[in-house]
Design an enzyme around this catalytic site. Structure first.
Site, mmCIF file in Angstrom:
data_model
loop_
_atom_site.group_PDB
_atom_site.id
_atom_site.type_symbol
_atom_site.label_atom_id
_atom_site.label_comp_id
_atom_site.label_asym_id
_atom_site.label_seq_id
_atom_site.Cartn_x
_atom_site.Cartn_y
_atom_site.Cartn_z
ATOM 1 N N ASP A 1 40.061 38.049 41.438
ATOM 2 C CA ASP A 1 40.369 39.411 40.980
ATOM 3 C C ASP A 1 40.303 39.473 39.460
ATOM 4 O OD1 ASP A 1 42.192 38.631 43.402
ATOM 5 O OD2 ASP A 1 42.095 40.810 43.524
ATOM 6 N N HIS B 1 33.992 36.465 45.431
ATOM 7 C CA HIS B 1 34.319 37.595 46.318
ATOM 8 C C HIS B 1 34.550 38.901 45.528
ATOM 9 C CE1 HIS B 1 35.017 34.680 49.567
ATOM 10 N NE2 HIS B 1 35.913 34.062 48.840
ATOM 11 N N ASP B 2 35.601 38.911 44.730
ATOM 12 C CA ASP B 2 35.995 40.157 44.059
ATOM 13 C C ASP B 2 35.008 40.580 42.970
ATOM 14 O OD1 ASP B 2 39.528 39.294 44.294
ATOM 15 O OD2 ASP B 2 38.125 40.125 45.757
ATOM 16 N N ASP C 1 45.071 41.800 43.769
ATOM 17 C CA ASP C 1 46.131 40.785 43.879
ATOM 18 C C ASP C 1 45.771 39.525 43.086
ATOM 19 O OD1 ASP C 1 45.250 39.071 46.988
ATOM 20 O OD2 ASP C 1 43.972 40.117 45.557
ATOM 21 N N ASN D 1 47.434 37.241 47.122
ATOM 22 C CA ASN D 1 47.227 35.818 46.794
ATOM 23 C C ASN D 1 48.534 35.138 46.387
ATOM 24 O OD1 ASN D 1 44.371 35.581 47.153
ATOM 25 N ND2 ASN D 1 44.101 36.800 45.299
ATOM 26 N N PHE E 1 40.977 37.062 54.406
ATOM 27 C CA PHE E 1 42.351 37.120 53.899
ATOM 28 C C PHE E 1 42.844 38.550 53.632
ATOM 29 C CE2 PHE E 1 46.160 35.632 51.910
ATOM 30 C CZ PHE E 1 46.414 36.554 50.906
ATOM 31 N N ASN E 2 42.081 39.375 52.914
ATOM 32 C CA ASN E 2 42.585 40.709 52.542
ATOM 33 C C ASN E 2 42.868 41.567 53.774
ATOM 34 O OD1 ASN E 2 42.516 40.183 49.804
ATOM 35 N ND2 ASN E 2 40.457 41.016 49.522
ATOM 36 N N THR F 1 40.471 44.961 45.680
ATOM 37 C CA THR F 1 40.082 43.554 45.879
ATOM 38 C C THR F 1 41.227 42.741 46.469
ATOM 39 O OG1 THR F 1 40.712 43.091 43.582
ATOM 40 C CG2 THR F 1 38.389 43.587 44.011
#
Ligand code: RIB
Ligand code: CA
Length: 312
Positions: free
Chosen positions: A17, A241-242, A12, A42, A167-168, A126
């Site tokens: 990402d 993160h991703d 996203d 996102n 969040f994901n 991701t």
């Protein structure tokens, strides 16, 4: 040198990402990126799909993009424009997508691509897991034919969107439940490790110092991101993160993982979307997820810097 791993990048974008996908697209020795599938998250699906095209153009890569789910399975859509900007890619000097998305829906593509290469394809997710969950419901044979799911999501500890939920996972807890309980092999890279991988000002400076467009854009994105992370989480920069999930697909040894039983809270309330990780095995339930518990963030950043440096 083993053959590169066939992967499908599902996400996203979203600035992290995009940086993760630059890393993947700059690593042809290790990853054979078959396609990108986009999902709500996102920002809205139209923007995540456009941003996928922008990222491919930035990487100079000719990879098909398939647009997927525009909303979660059941709950109301959630976005993170405050973290990723209204467009999802808060940077100047972005290239235009070279082509639009394919006509085929991402979910149909995922089913077709995995069935064509049973046991070979790794899904690097991701974002929210809506596309994967829909594919697993459309094709119940699919979890047994996916080589592995590598997911940036969840946490063994606190959340970043609510005190309990990452969040994901929160953006589509029902999808996360379907995927994590499907029997597909999953490696989960949660906030407990990704929040340790910080794009500090020194690291952002080294990306900008690469002198190429990909490095400059990555630095611009991470500079915007750092402002949010300083204010909201008290970190010296944005968490990678991703990029950690993609880096772990390239080099699994970057993280230590531990098999755990992981369940997703789908009951509305304080813990909605929480990934409940049985760290000590107290439920005696079988492990369904390999959960990352330690990360070598220096090695992660060194890999990211070297690979982004390969791009134009
Ligand atoms: O919680 C962080 C995750 O949520 C990242 O994947 C970020 O891109 C957002 O999707
Ligand atoms: Ca994401």
């Amino acid at each position: 040198m083993p053959a590169p791993l066939p992967v499908i990048l599902d996400g996203d974008p979203g600035l992290d990402d995009a940086i993760a996908w630059l890393l993947a697209l700059a690593s042809p020795e290790e990853l054979d990126v078959l396609a990108i599938t986009t999902v709500h998250g996102n920002v809205g699906l139209d923007l995540t799909t456009r941003n996928a095209g922008v990222t491919l153009a930035l990487a100079g890569a000719d990879v098909p993009v398939y647009a997927g789910a525009e909303r979660p399975l059941l709950c109301a859509p959630l976005t993170a424009a405050r973290v990723h900007g209204e467009t999802g890619l808060p940077a100047a000097d972005l290239p235009e997508p070279r082509r639009g998305p394919e006509a085929e829906h991402a979910v149909n593509f995922l089913v077709r691509a995995v069935r064509e290469r049973p046991g070979e394809v790794t899904l690097v997710a991701t974002g929210p897991l809506t596309n994967l969950a829909l594919a697993f419901r459309l094709a119940p044979d699919l979890p047994g034919k996916v080589r592995e799911v590598v997911w940036m999501g969840g946490s063994t500890g606190g959340g970043n969107r609510t005190p309990a939920a990452e969040f994901n996972a929160l953006a589509d807890p029902h999808a996360a439940h379907i995927v994590l309980t499907s029997g597909v092999p999953v490696r989960m890279y949660g906030l407990n490790v990704t929040m340790q991988a910080v794009a500090t000002p020194e690291r952002v400076g080294r990306l900008r110092g690469l002198g190429n467009r990909a490095g400059r854009v990555s630095a611009d994105l991470l500079t915007f991101y750092a402002g949010v992370y300083r204010e909201r989480y008290g970190l010296s920069g944005g968490a990678l993160h991703d990029p950690l999930a993609v880096a772990a697909a390239i080099r699994p040894e970057l993280c230590r993982t531990q098999p755990m039983n992981v369940q997703v809270e789908m009951q509305e309330g304080l813990n909605f979307g929480r990934t409940v990780c049985d760290v000590y095995g107290v439920t005696e339930q079988p492990a369904n997820v390999e959960v990352a518990v330690e990360v070598d963030d220096e090695a992660l950043f060194a890999l990211l810097l070297e690979r982004v440096g390969r791009l134009g």
